[in-house]
Write an enzyme that holds these catalytic residues in place. Structure first.
Site, PDB file in Angstrom:
ATOM      1  N   LYS A   1       0.835  -1.192   0.000  1.00 56.65           N
ATOM      2  CA  LYS A   1       0.000   0.000   0.000  1.00 56.65           C
ATOM      3  C   LYS A   1       0.877   1.251   0.000  1.00 56.65           C
ATOM      4  O   LYS A   1       1.948   1.274   0.614  1.00 56.65           O
ATOM      5  CB  LYS A   1      -0.876  -0.067   1.257  1.00 56.65           C
ATOM      6  CG  LYS A   1      -1.980   0.958   1.394  1.00 56.65           C
ATOM      7  CD  LYS A   1      -2.758   0.635   2.670  1.00 56.65           C
ATOM      8  CE  LYS A   1      -3.887   1.600   2.960  1.00 56.65           C
ATOM      9  NZ  LYS A   1      -4.595   1.220   4.218  1.00 56.65           N
TER      10      LYS A   1
ATOM     11  N   SER B   1      -9.281   0.850   3.558  1.00 57.96           N
ATOM     12  CA  SER B   1      -8.617   1.739   2.610  1.00 57.96           C
ATOM     13  C   SER B   1      -7.530   1.057   1.782  1.00 57.96           C
ATOM     14  O   SER B   1      -6.951   1.662   0.878  1.00 57.96           O
ATOM     15  CB  SER B   1      -7.985   2.908   3.366  1.00 57.96           C
ATOM     16  OG  SER B   1      -7.021   2.431   4.309  1.00 57.96           O
TER      17      SER B   1
ATOM     18  N   SER C   1      -9.450  -1.709   7.482  1.00 54.39           N
ATOM     19  CA  SER C   1      -8.838  -1.492   6.178  1.00 54.39           C
ATOM     20  C   SER C   1      -8.058  -2.669   5.626  1.00 54.39           C
ATOM     21  O   SER C   1      -7.530  -2.599   4.517  1.00 54.39           O
ATOM     22  CB  SER C   1      -7.933  -0.254   6.227  1.00 54.39           C
ATOM     23  OG  SER C   1      -8.698   0.909   6.403  1.00 54.39           O
TER      24      SER C   1
END
Length: 597
Positions: free
Chosen positions: A148, A229, A253
């Site tokens: 990420k 996320s 997330s």
């Protein structure tokens, strides 16, 4: 932001002295500088792989994955890939090439990769040399992965949390988890798209969107919320763009995008994986987790990243609480379920699942029971009526009830103000040093960064940057309200919540089974700092979006969670269940914001 075209990737591979046709069927050896001809020139005849087969719309065959030097790469596990490399069928370099081709094929649609690593091929070559010399570092040797874009890498990649304002900033070092994966021999392919600032910036937004990366999309349905996320991390693994990925979680997330992309997601106890080098939200809830298509794949990655790190003092708490030899050793088969006792907190969580999920999940529970497991219903969190919102995920539920001193958001917005300043202080080559700087930049660049609420900003950030503003208003003050909120959230979700449910009045449960598409499940685990593992469980017939079955445990219980998760997975696979392939619904629709059903 890198959006590689097929031609661009082919030119890159030619420059590196390594290329092949769309079918990976080269009849020449460019490494020896011989003149040669490709049997099929990928620049002239890319069909059928590099354009969608429209007659297969609504099926996995819309984007069939090309063979990789004669092997089926789609859904290949880490063990299978290691077998191919051990026997010389594949090399790390060839494997990386095939994943780059897959990115060229599908990522223009799902937008899972924000940036490719220009050094990836060199890394793969070096690892191939090690293997040729008899040095194999472990199960991740030569396996491509992405992280990420809020996880620092000290290389030619950016670390921006999806925001233009951190473009060009220089991090001091690899994040601990990245350094561990490099040491394990994994190949960092690039960075994944995400919800900008990992969802901290606003409370009404398009999940998976960032100004720098655009809208990440689930390959199952490109029009719906892909889960956030860590949206790009999950979408990439789900679409077979990469083997495994890292995400981060403050509140859902990892678990949410995993279950919405039919993946295994491991969200560990806070303090088991270091947050050093990760753009923070809350020191009390942040953790780094893994995505894989199987429990074993996700566990291989997890084994590589956990551990004590001097730069994150929370990790010292794991001393003498982790197993010698890692967690993969606990993976097992369906026969282990004969000794399992699982709890179903129905009124706490299950009642909020929609009817279609309930029906399919109950069928899975029946299958688990038929394998010998004992399943006990109504093993509730004793205080669920106080701490679990009946209206869905709500990290300010304490304030909703009239008690800011019982709100997770009170803690997070104070933590963020302080934690982000600490992170920014170590960056070079940037003027962004504080939350005040972040807010000012978004206002000054409203047309792209959406500092103001819609319609002044952009529709992806409908409420602008209200999360940042709430944190800025609090100014990081750790007053009596803050400490009361922290104490309440941890006590009510730990000893008076999850632990009490697991105790079950003296008849101890192994784990709690919960429906993770119900956001309150991972919200409670997040406040507690406790682990969860989610498994693919089903797909909504009307939307094509997957949902999962999750295992919830107490602190440091990852060994047990992975044991039971692997047993359930084995049972599913033996009965025709488990992960399904994406069907790419709405593959040409580019709506922003995505719908949140």
């Amino acid at each position: 932001m890198v959006r590689p075209s097929l031609a661009g990737l082919t030119i890159l591979l030619f420059a590196l002295g390594k290329t092949s046709s769309a079918q990976n069927d080269s009849i020449c050896d460019v490494q020896q500088n011989s003149s040669c001809t490709l049997s099929i020139d990928p620049l002239q005849d890319p069909y059928p792989y590099y354009f969608p087969l429209v007659e297969n719309a609504g099926t996995p065959g819309l984007f069939p994955m090309p063979p990789c030097h004669g092997i089926t790469l789609e859904e290949a596990t880490i063990d299978q890939l290691q077998g191919y490399m051990t026997h010389g069928t594949l090399t790390a370099t060839r494997l990386l090439q095939c994943y780059l081709k897959r990115i060229s094929q599908v990522d223009e649609y799902i937008n899972s990769v924000i940036e490719l690593n220009p050094d990836a091929m060199d890394i793969a070559e070096a690892l191939d040399t090690e293997r040729a010399n008899g040095d194999v570092r472990g199960p991740l040797h030569g396996i491509p992965f992405i992280v990420k874009d809020n996880i620092a890498t000290k290389d030619n990649l950016e670390t921006t949390a999806g925001s233009w304002m951190l473009l060009g900033s220089v991090v001091p070092r690899d994040a601990f988890v990245v350094a561990n994966l490099r040491q394990a021999g994994a190949v960092l392919l690039g960075k994944a798209t995400l919800s900008e600032w990992a969802d901290m910036r606003s409370n009404n937004y398009s999940e998976g969107y960032s100004a720098r990366g655009g809208q990440a999309r689930s390959p199952y349905n490109l029009t719906l919320n892909p889960g956030g996320s860590s949206s790009g991390s999950a979408a990439a693994v789900a679409a077979n763009v990469v083997t495994f990925a890292l995400g981060t979680e403050t509140d859902g997330s990892v678990i949410n995008p995993a279950e919405r992309n039919a993946l295994v997601g491991i969200k560990p106890t806070v303090g088991l994986t270091s947050r050093a080098g990760v753009i923070p939200e809350s020191i009390h809830q942040d953790t780094v987790g893994t995505f894989g298509k199987t429990v074993r794949d996700a566990a291989y990655a997890f084994d590589a990243i956990y551990g004590i790190d001097a730069r994150d003092n929370y990790t010292s708490a794991q001393a003498e609480k982790t197993p010698s030899g890692g967690y993969v050793q606990y993976l097992t088969s369906k026969t282990a379920l004969q000794n399992a006792t699982f709890g179903i907190p129905w009124d706490s969580f299950w009642v909020y699942a929609d009817a279609a999920q309930q029906a399919e999940l109950l069928s899975l529970l029946s299958l688990i029971s038929s394998a010998g497991a004992t399943i006990i219903n109504n093993t509730e969190l004793p205080n669920h009526e106080t701490i679990v919102s009946p209206d869905g995920w709500n990290w300010d539920y304490g304030t909703t009830r009239g008690y800011p001193n019982e709100s997770e958001y009170t803690v997070v917005k104070a933590d963020f103000y302080n934690n982000i300043a600490s992170y920014l202080s170590e960056l070079e080559n940037t003027s962004i040093r504080s939350l005040e700087d972040i807010v000012a930049y978004n206002y000054a660049n409203d047309g792209t960064e959406g500092g103001n609420p819609w319609p002044l900003g952009i529709p992806a950030f409908y409420s602008g940057q209200d999360g940042f503003l709430a944190s800025l208003e609090w100014k990081g003050v750790m007053n009596e309200t803050y400490y009361q909120a922290l104490e309440f959230c941890q006590r009510s979700t730990r000893e008076e919540g999850i632990d009490a449910a697991l105790a079950n009045g003296g008849k101890r449960l192994d784990v709690l089974l919960v429906p993770p598409d119900v956001g309150q499940t991972y919200q409670i685990a997040a406040q507690a700092g406790y682990p969860m593992v989610t498994l693919p469980a089903g797909v909504h017939e009307d939307t094509g979006m997957p949902f999962g079955l999750a295992l919830m445990g107490t602190a440091w219980s990852e060994a047990g969670l992975l044991k039971w998760a692997s047993a359930i997975e084995d049972l599913q696979l033996g009965n025709g269940g488990g992960r399904t392939l994406p069907r790419w619904y709405g593959y040409l629709e580019k709506n922003v914001p995505v719908r949140n059903l």
